[in-house]
Design a protein around this motif. Sequence first.
Motif, PDB file in Angstrom:
ATOM      1  N   ALA A   1       0.826  -1.209   0.000  1.00 22.51           N
ATOM      2  CA  ALA A   1       0.000   0.000   0.000  1.00 22.51           C
ATOM      3  C   ALA A   1       0.861   1.261   0.000  1.00 22.51           C
ATOM      4  O   ALA A   1       0.528   2.256  -0.627  1.00 22.51           O
ATOM      5  CB  ALA A   1      -0.942   0.004   1.203  1.00 22.51           C
ATOM      6  N   LYS A   2       2.001   1.220   0.703  1.00 21.12           N
ATOM      7  CA  LYS A   2       2.877   2.396   0.758  1.00 21.12           C
ATOM      8  C   LYS A   2       3.713   2.539  -0.501  1.00 21.12           C
ATOM      9  O   LYS A   2       4.325   3.572  -0.729  1.00 21.12           O
ATOM     10  CB  LYS A   2       3.828   2.292   1.957  1.00 21.12           C
ATOM     11  N   GLY A   3       3.760   1.449  -1.285  1.00 20.21           N
ATOM     12  CA  GLY A   3       4.635   1.472  -2.451  1.00 20.21           C
ATOM     13  C   GLY A   3       6.090   1.508  -2.040  1.00 20.21           C
ATOM     14  O   GLY A   3       6.910   2.140  -2.698  1.00 20.21           O
ATOM     15  N   ARG A   4       6.408   0.845  -0.927  1.00 21.25           N
ATOM     16  CA  ARG A   4       7.794   0.828  -0.454  1.00 21.25           C
ATOM     17  C   ARG A   4       8.617  -0.164  -1.247  1.00 21.25           C
ATOM     18  O   ARG A   4       8.279  -1.323  -1.319  1.00 21.25           O
ATOM     19  CB  ARG A   4       7.853   0.394   1.021  1.00 21.25           C
ATOM     20  N   PRO A   5       9.699   0.279  -1.827  1.00 20.70           N
ATOM     21  CA  PRO A   5      10.515  -0.634  -2.616  1.00 20.70           C
ATOM     22  C   PRO A   5      11.353  -1.575  -1.764  1.00 20.70           C
ATOM     23  O   PRO A   5      12.022  -2.449  -2.272  1.00 20.70           O
ATOM     24  CB  PRO A   5      11.417   0.305  -3.422  1.00 20.70           C
TER      25      PRO A   5
ATOM     26  N   PRO B   1       3.541   1.854  10.092  1.00 22.10           N
ATOM     27  CA  PRO B   1       4.400   2.975   9.713  1.00 22.10           C
ATOM     28  C   PRO B   1       3.510   4.195   9.515  1.00 22.10           C
ATOM     29  O   PRO B   1       2.284   4.085   9.603  1.00 22.10           O
ATOM     30  CB  PRO B   1       4.970   2.516   8.373  1.00 22.10           C
ATOM     31  N   SER B   2       4.119   5.347   9.257  1.00 27.00           N
ATOM     32  CA  SER B   2       3.307   6.521   8.951  1.00 27.00           C
ATOM     33  C   SER B   2       2.480   6.237   7.691  1.00 27.00           C
ATOM     34  O   SER B   2       2.945   5.548   6.784  1.00 27.00           O
ATOM     35  CB  SER B   2       4.207   7.745   8.763  1.00 27.00           C
ATOM     36  N   ALA B   3       1.253   6.783   7.667  1.00 28.97           N
ATOM     37  CA  ALA B   3       0.288   6.387   6.634  1.00 28.97           C
ATOM     38  C   ALA B   3       0.399   7.214   5.362  1.00 28.97           C
ATOM     39  O   ALA B   3      -0.602   7.671   4.806  1.00 28.97           O
ATOM     40  CB  ALA B   3      -1.135   6.474   7.198  1.00 28.97           C
ATOM     41  N   ASN B   4       1.628   7.421   4.884  1.00 25.77           N
ATOM     42  CA  ASN B   4       1.847   8.152   3.643  1.00 25.77           C
ATOM     43  C   ASN B   4       2.433   7.207   2.598  1.00 25.77           C
ATOM     44  O   ASN B   4       2.996   6.173   2.938  1.00 25.77           O
ATOM     45  CB  ASN B   4       2.842   9.295   3.880  1.00 25.77           C
ATOM     46  N   LEU B   5       2.308   7.578   1.333  1.00 25.32           N
ATOM     47  CA  LEU B   5       3.004   6.846   0.287  1.00 25.32           C
ATOM     48  C   LEU B   5       4.497   7.037   0.503  1.00 25.32           C
ATOM     49  O   LEU B   5       4.937   8.068   1.027  1.00 25.32           O
ATOM     50  CB  LEU B   5       2.607   7.376  -1.093  1.00 25.32           C
TER      51      LEU B   5
ATOM     52  N   LEU C   1       4.718  15.395  14.710  1.00 26.88           N
ATOM     53  CA  LEU C   1       5.955  14.817  14.189  1.00 26.88           C
ATOM     54  C   LEU C   1       6.180  13.466  14.844  1.00 26.88           C
ATOM     55  O   LEU C   1       5.596  13.191  15.893  1.00 26.88           O
ATOM     56  CB  LEU C   1       7.108  15.800  14.296  1.00 26.88           C
ATOM     57  N   GLU C   2       6.979  12.620  14.194  1.00 26.37           N
ATOM     58  CA  GLU C   2       7.058  11.219  14.586  1.00 26.37           C
ATOM     59  C   GLU C   2       7.635  11.028  15.981  1.00 26.37           C
ATOM     60  O   GLU C   2       8.240  11.931  16.551  1.00 26.37           O
ATOM     61  CB  GLU C   2       7.908  10.432  13.580  1.00 26.37           C
ATOM     62  N   SER C   3       7.460   9.802  16.472  1.00 20.46           N
ATOM     63  CA  SER C   3       7.962   9.471  17.807  1.00 20.46           C
ATOM     64  C   SER C   3       9.495   9.473  17.825  1.00 20.46           C
ATOM     65  O   SER C   3      10.146   9.247  16.809  1.00 20.46           O
ATOM     66  CB  SER C   3       7.457   8.087  18.229  1.00 20.46           C
TER      67      SER C   3
ATOM     68  N   ASN D   1      17.575   7.184   8.981  1.00 25.23           N
ATOM     69  CA  ASN D   1      16.533   7.638   8.064  1.00 25.23           C
ATOM     70  C   ASN D   1      15.918   6.410   7.417  1.00 25.23           C
ATOM     71  O   ASN D   1      16.277   5.288   7.749  1.00 25.23           O
ATOM     72  CB  ASN D   1      17.116   8.590   7.022  1.00 25.23           C
ATOM     73  N   ASP D   2      14.992   6.618   6.510  1.00 27.80           N
ATOM     74  CA  ASP D   2      14.278   5.476   5.943  1.00 27.80           C
ATOM     75  C   ASP D   2      15.189   4.543   5.160  1.00 27.80           C
ATOM     76  O   ASP D   2      14.909   3.374   4.993  1.00 27.80           O
ATOM     77  CB  ASP D   2      13.118   5.937   5.069  1.00 27.80           C
ATOM     78  N   ASP D   3      16.309   5.079   4.654  1.00 27.69           N
ATOM     79  CA  ASP D   3      17.216   4.216   3.891  1.00 27.69           C
ATOM     80  C   ASP D   3      18.143   3.450   4.796  1.00 27.69           C
ATOM     81  O   ASP D   3      18.608   2.369   4.463  1.00 27.69           O
ATOM     82  CB  ASP D   3      18.087   5.055   2.946  1.00 27.69           C
TER      83      ASP D   3
ATOM     84  N   ILE E   1       5.406  13.103   2.671  1.00 20.13           N
ATOM     85  CA  ILE E   1       5.560  13.447   4.081  1.00 20.13           C
ATOM     86  C   ILE E   1       4.480  12.788   4.941  1.00 20.13           C
ATOM     87  O   ILE E   1       3.418  12.422   4.451  1.00 20.13           O
ATOM     88  CB  ILE E   1       5.569  14.977   4.321  1.00 20.13           C
ATOM     89  N   SER E   2       4.796  12.662   6.225  1.00 23.06           N
ATOM     90  CA  SER E   2       3.899  11.961   7.140  1.00 23.06           C
ATOM     91  C   SER E   2       2.595  12.726   7.321  1.00 23.06           C
ATOM     92  O   SER E   2       2.589  13.945   7.436  1.00 23.06           O
ATOM     93  CB  SER E   2       4.579  11.800   8.503  1.00 23.06           C
ATOM     94  N   PRO E   3       1.470  12.009   7.359  1.00 28.70           N
ATOM     95  CA  PRO E   3       0.159  12.646   7.440  1.00 28.70           C
ATOM     96  C   PRO E   3      -0.214  13.035   8.868  1.00 28.70           C
ATOM     97  O   PRO E   3      -0.074  12.252   9.799  1.00 28.70           O
ATOM     98  CB  PRO E   3      -0.790  11.560   6.939  1.00 28.70           C
TER      99      PRO E   3
HETATM  100 MG    MG Z   1       7.542   7.347   7.843  1.00 26.54          MG
END
Ligand code: MG
Length: 335
Positions: free
Chosen positions: A64-68, A152-156, A189-191, A228-230, A160-162
Amino acid sequence: MNFNITTQQWIVSDTPPDWQRSAEFAKAVQLLRDGELVAIPTETVYGLAADATNGEACAKIYEAKGRPEFNPLISHLPDYETTRQHGLFNDDAHKLAQSFWPGPLTLVLPRKAGSPISELVSAGLNTVALRVPASPLMQALSNAVGHPLAAPSANLSGQISPTTGQDVVQDMAGRVAMVIDTGPTTIGLESTIVACIGENPILLRPGGIPEEDLVQVLGRAIARAESNDDAPEAPGMLSSHYAPHARIRLNVSNVGSHEGLLAFGPSLPANAGNCRKVFNLSEKSDLREAASRLFAGLRSLDASGVEQIAVMPIPNAGLGDAINDRLKRASAPRK
Ligand code: MG
Ligand code: TXA
C-alpha cells in the motif's frame, strides 16, 4: 495489489466514550482481525496499521505504501504491561517506558523469545520496535484486536507523514479498508526512537520527546545514530542486524547437494531432491505470502547449517522488488 478498495472514512473524536460501542469501532476491529489495513490516528502522525502477528497482512502495508524495500515497522500496544511480552527491557528501557508511555516514544529492544510479532515487521532484525501511543482509540483498538498493531506513517513512500485524516485519504484512498479520522494530530511529528539493546542507549531518530527529557530520565548523555528510511540503523552501532551465515546464490535453475534451496512456485529444479533442505516461500507463487515468509525462510535454511543458499528467480513485480532488494543485499560480498 488491488488499489480499488472501497475506503470507509470514519470521522470521530478520540475521546471516549464517543466510539466505544459504535458499529465503526467493531468494524475496524474486525477488519484488522481479518488481515486488512486500517489507517489509525496516534498523537504523532497517522499510522497505516495491520495485525503485527499476521505476516501477510503486514506485507500489504509495504504494497500500500509502495515501499521498494522492507524497512522494519513499529508495533503499537495498549500499555507497558503488554509490551513486555515482546521485548526485553533493561534498566534504561524500563525507566524510559515508565516516564514516557503512553506517549511519542518508540523503544527498539531485543526480541523476546516466543513473541508472535511477524519477522517481516522486524525485517529480519533480532529486535522489535515497541510503542504505546497516547491515543485512547488506538489503545482500545489494539486491546480489542488482542495483538500488537504494526504501523508505519500512513503516507506513500517518499511523501511526508500525514497529520490529518484528509492527508491520509489523499495518499491511501483505494488502498486501505478504513481511515479513522480524529482530526489533526496533537504532536505532528514522529515518535522519538531509542534503542536499548546494549550497555548504552542510542537515539535512532529525534522526535516528539526532546533529547533533554531523555537525558534527564536516563541520568546520562545519549549517543546519536544517523537514522533515516534508507538506513534504519547506523552500521556498527547496533550489532543485531541479521545476515545469513550461508552465502547466497541468486536466480538459480539448479541446486547442489551441499546447498539449501529457497524456492518459489510450484515447480522446483530437477535436482532439488538432492539438496540439503528446501524452504518454499510460496508454492502458489503468491508474492505477498513469499514476503511474509522471506526472513523465516533465510533463518531456517541458515540454521540447517548449509554453506550456501540457492535462490530461485522471483518476479520483480509488486512485492517482488522488495524481496529481490533484500536478497541482493544478503548476497553481496561480506566485509
Ligand atoms: Mg515514515
Ligand atoms: O510516530 C511514529 O513513530 C509513527 C506513528 C504511526 O507511530 N510511525 C512511524 O513509523 O513513524 P515509520 O515506519 O514511518 O518509521 C519507523 C522507523 C523507521 O525509520 C524504521 O527503520 C525504524 O523506525 N525501526 C523500526 N523497527 C526498528 C528496529 N527494530 N531497529 C531499528 N529501527 C527500527
